[in-house]
Design a protein around this motif. Structure first.
Motif, PDB file in Angstrom:
ATOM      1  N   GLY A   1     -25.087  37.691 -35.989  1.00 23.49           N
ATOM      2  CA  GLY A   1     -25.723  39.098 -36.362  1.00 23.49           C
ATOM      3  C   GLY A   1     -27.205  39.137 -36.277  1.00 23.49           C
ATOM      4  N   VAL A   2     -27.631  40.111 -36.087  1.00 23.35           N
ATOM      5  CA  VAL A   2     -29.308  39.660 -36.133  1.00 23.35           C
ATOM      6  C   VAL A   2     -30.278  41.024 -36.312  1.00 23.35           C
ATOM      7  N   HIS A   3     -30.768  41.644 -36.943  1.00 19.38           N
ATOM      8  CA  HIS A   3     -31.932  42.519 -37.108  1.00 19.38           C
ATOM      9  C   HIS A   3     -33.146  42.719 -37.004  1.00 19.38           C
TER      10      HIS A   3
ATOM     11  N   ASP B   1     -28.261  35.667 -27.119  1.00 19.92           N
ATOM     12  CA  ASP B   1     -26.893  34.818 -25.561  1.00 19.92           C
ATOM     13  C   ASP B   1     -27.803  33.844 -25.762  1.00 19.92           C
ATOM     14  N   GLU B   2     -28.731  33.071 -25.898  1.00 20.08           N
ATOM     15  CA  GLU B   2     -27.978  31.672 -25.194  1.00 20.08           C
ATOM     16  C   GLU B   2     -27.401  31.484 -26.914  1.00 20.08           C
ATOM     17  N   VAL B   3     -28.338  31.914 -28.031  1.00 25.33           N
ATOM     18  CA  VAL B   3     -27.571  30.876 -29.799  1.00 25.33           C
ATOM     19  C   VAL B   3     -26.063  30.627 -29.350  1.00 25.33           C
ATOM     20  N   CYS B   4     -25.343  32.001 -28.789  1.00 24.10           N
ATOM     21  CA  CYS B   4     -24.034  32.305 -28.843  1.00 24.10           C
ATOM     22  C   CYS B   4     -23.447  31.101 -28.532  1.00 24.10           C
ATOM     23  N   SER B   5     -23.811  31.036 -27.156  1.00 21.61           N
ATOM     24  CA  SER B   5     -23.446  29.780 -26.556  1.00 21.61           C
ATOM     25  C   SER B   5     -23.335  28.608 -26.305  1.00 21.61           C
ATOM     26  N   LEU B   6     -24.030  28.099 -27.633  1.00 17.93           N
ATOM     27  CA  LEU B   6     -24.001  27.065 -28.490  1.00 17.93           C
ATOM     28  C   LEU B   6     -22.797  26.594 -28.926  1.00 17.93           C
TER      29      LEU B   6
ATOM     30  N   ILE C   1     -28.136  43.403 -33.322  1.00 18.81           N
ATOM     31  CA  ILE C   1     -26.681  43.258 -32.054  1.00 18.81           C
ATOM     32  C   ILE C   1     -26.089  41.794 -32.834  1.00 18.81           C
ATOM     33  N   GLY C   2     -24.855  42.125 -32.535  1.00 17.59           N
ATOM     34  CA  GLY C   2     -23.836  41.061 -32.992  1.00 17.59           C
ATOM     35  C   GLY C   2     -23.454  41.738 -34.795  1.00 17.59           C
ATOM     36  N   ASN C   3     -23.364  40.981 -34.618  1.00 17.94           N
ATOM     37  CA  ASN C   3     -21.921  41.408 -36.603  1.00 17.94           C
ATOM     38  C   ASN C   3     -23.369  41.848 -37.817  1.00 17.94           C
ATOM     39  N   TYR C   4     -24.255  43.441 -37.018  1.00 23.20           N
ATOM     40  CA  TYR C   4     -25.531  43.172 -37.915  1.00 23.20           C
ATOM     41  C   TYR C   4     -25.318  44.306 -38.737  1.00 23.20           C
TER      42      TYR C   4
END
Ligand code: GLN
Length: 307
Positions: free
Chosen positions: A42-44, A15-20, A55-58
């Protein structure tokens, strides 16, 4: 660390990195890669205790590009053992991934297997030692986890081939210096195929878990490479996995890892986990901008690294 802790920290960091701001540029020198949506993220994580979380487009496939250099190196090392290091070195290059400048001075022996010149020599080793190089390498990768879904992407390979003037120059220079055995065009075609491999973040972290597990696959506990070989591949990822940004990655993240110009990064915490991140925009060194940032913030949040 508990399952819930990894999950919470990944969510928070994501969430932190998404908002940057999403800085950087996609790898514009490969036409097919420019078409990818810059906002994918995405991250896994897969842990040695079989925790899995994404999470995200993983679950979306992307072009893993140079991350695949770890797979080709692993197979070549398994086949040739220590003799492999007569063909390619184990030193960081301090130059860009596609640089030509050291090669002539080094008499055609690339500094390490993760810069393009080194990976081209590894492709040559596989061509000389495998019956059906393209199929055999794919089988080897598929068997690292139980995933049969990994594929080459012919369109991406052709797109790269159409503009690959530097890689052609690298391969011909090495051939002229005596460190390529096969026909340069065959070596390059195989190299482009290797770079065109596609996987999701989920699949990548599962494929790479053997490097967090002392060289053994998790799904059937079979030994892929020895513990010592696994240590050495991790060492190479630590010192050479991000080209002339490898020091920076060690400094900020503190884990062995490997990036690709498709915007993917895999990082290994030996004896703990493999984590993959995908965000297509790259910084000036050709490494995923948000991928680097995510991993820096994640290892800061876990307070765990190999150091
Ligand atoms: N296929 C790309 C190339 O050869 C791989 C580079 C990378 O991912 N760093 O330029």
């Amino acid at each position: 660390m508990k399952k819930t802790t990894y999950k919470t920290l990944i969510k928070k960091t994501f969430d932190e990195v998404c908002s940057l701001e999403n800085n950087g540029d996609k790898a514009s020198y490969i036409p097919e890669l420019v078409k990818i949506d810059s906002n994918k993220f995405g991250v896994h994580i897969t842990t040695v205790k079989s925790v899995k979380f994404g999470i995200g487009n993983y679950q979306e496939k992307f072009s893993i590009q140079s991350i695949s250099k770890v797979f080709s190196l692993t197979l070549a090392y398994k086949i040739l053992g220590e003799k492999l290091w007569n063909r390619v070195g184990v030193e960081p290059s301090g130059t860009a991934f596609n640089s030509l400048i050291q090669l002539e001075k080094d008499n055609g022996k690339p500094r390490n297997p993760f810069i393009n010149s080194g990976a081209i020599v590894i492709a040559d080793v596989l061509l000389s030692n495998l019956e059906n190089p393209k199929e055999d390498l794919l089988d080897f990768i598929r068997n690292l986890s139980k995933n049969q879904d990994i594929q080459y992407n012919a369109k991406i390979a052709a797109s790269e081939k159409s503009v690959s003037f530097r890689n052609i120059a690298l391969c011909n220079l090495i051939k002229s210096l005596g460190n390529i055995e096969n026909k340069p065009s065959d070596v390059l075609d195989f190299y482009f195929d290797i770079c065109s491999l596609e996987a999701t973040c989920e699949q990548l972290s599962e494929l790479f878990i053997f490097l967090a597990n002392n060289g053994s696959a998790m799904h059937n506990n079979s030994s892929i490479i020895t513990k010592s070989q696994s240590k050495r591949i991790n060492a190479l990822m630590q010192t050479c996995g991000f080209y002339d940004e490898s020091g920076e990655f060690a400094f900020k993240v503190g884990l062995p890892g490997k990036s690709g110009v498709g915007g993917g990064i895999i990082a290994i915490h030996p004896n703990k986990y493999a984590i993959s991140v995908w965000s297509p925009k790259l910084n000036l060194k050709g490494n995923s901008y948000k991928g680097m940032l995510f991993l820096e913030n994640f290892t800061t949040a876990t307070t765990q690294s190999i150091f």
